[in-house]
Design an enzyme around this catalytic site. Sequence first.
Site, short mmCIF file in Angstrom:
data_model
loop_
_atom_site.label_atom_id
_atom_site.label_comp_id
_atom_site.label_asym_id
_atom_site.label_seq_id
_atom_site.Cartn_x
_atom_site.Cartn_y
_atom_site.Cartn_z
CE1 TYR A 186 40.71 43.86 40.72
CE2 TYR A 186 40.73 45.22 38.74
CZ TYR A 186 41.37 44.71 39.85
OH TYR A 186 42.67 45.05 40.09
CD GLU A 205 43.10 44.55 43.53
OE1 GLU A 205 43.48 44.11 44.63
OE2 GLU A 205 43.43 44.05 42.45
#
Length: 397
Positions: A118, A206
Amino acid sequence: MNLHEYQGKEILASYGVTIQRGKIATTPEEAVKAAKELTEETGTGWHVIKAQVHAGGRGKGGGVKLAKSLDDVKKISGEIIGMDLVTPQTSAEGKRVHQVLIAEDVYEPGEVEVEEFYMSVLLDRAQGKNMIMYSTEGGMDIETVAEETPHLIFTEVIDPAHGLQGFQARRIAFNLGLSGKAFKEMTKFVSKLYNAYVGSDSALFEINPVLKASDERIIAVDCKITLDENALFRHKDLEAMRDIREENPTEVEARAVGLNYVDLDGNVGCMVNGAGLAMATMDLIKQSGGEPANFLDVGGTADAKRVEEAFKIILKDKGVKAILVNIFGGIVRCDRVAQGIIDAKKSMGDAMNVPLIVRLQGTNAEIAKELIDNSGMDVQSAIEFQEAADKVQAVLA
Ligand code: GDP
Ligand code: MN
């Protein structure tokens, strides 16, 4: 302003960030054509069909599917295009899918096992600095990771004077447990990603997941970008990426006439000048037992035309049972605003079909109240804050 995954990936690619390559399609036929071209360009055998909507968690809602043949590509894209995709981040009605991204499959097994990470880039408001947040736990939503295994989330704060430093990029690669080729690739990936974030004046990047592929390349598989609205004036090319189908129609209309409007769920529409007063007015509405139906800052000019535009926007919301106008006359005189409200109401006729409460305070407030009271129209006037609140309460009762 939010972007679609494919648009975000275009930005990343223009900064040299390695992405999962893909092509956009709006029909199953286009999807098949895109898949064939991708195979020629990338050598991929399988394809991933990805719904393009402004919402995360698409995979969980059936909006991301693997196709192992051209027949699959046609069938799956036929199913996804036109569907109302429901994900943990959409309403129960879901979001209509107008287009799909046909992407190369980057998860093919090889000698090295693939890994998902991530990574996000965002402004840390407390420190006034940009920050890279990353985790070994990719592919799942970061809120869950934060709740269950917070020690697996790392941050790297970036000094605005120096930008992202080499040692920081290496620390990120190290904390992600990488070595060899993948380590080097990750340091390049991170620094290009950061350049893209700064260069596009973004508010949020993101990338979830960032993939370590079996050939040890580091690839952005997903991409969520929020651009900073206040910087769009210097990115006309990025502003052109706006997809108004993804936005609230009334908000789109309000922006077109230059009104600062945010749709909310309540029953009292409000029209205010200045964001601070708008927030205070929303509190006032709550105290009087109502719920604000919107945030609306009309700004400095409150003439009849503008007031009418604002009323029309507010009344698009069928949940509105009353309208409260709360304007402070500093530079703009209250009597001029009052005349604007009277003229607007007159011109709207039956279209103005809910009780109207007007509180004007500041320069010429008394004259303004008289104007309204003598207009012969069904408008309730107030000068004090509490007075206005009581009148709202009375019409809701
Ligand atoms: P999101 O669900 O909206 O976050 O969409 P993502 O783009 O993150 O995709 C969801 C999931 O699909 C990823 O976490 C992967 O597990 C899977 N996925 C994405 N691309 C590929 C691919 O190329 N091959 C395979 N096998 N799975 C993929
Ligand atoms: Mn994702």
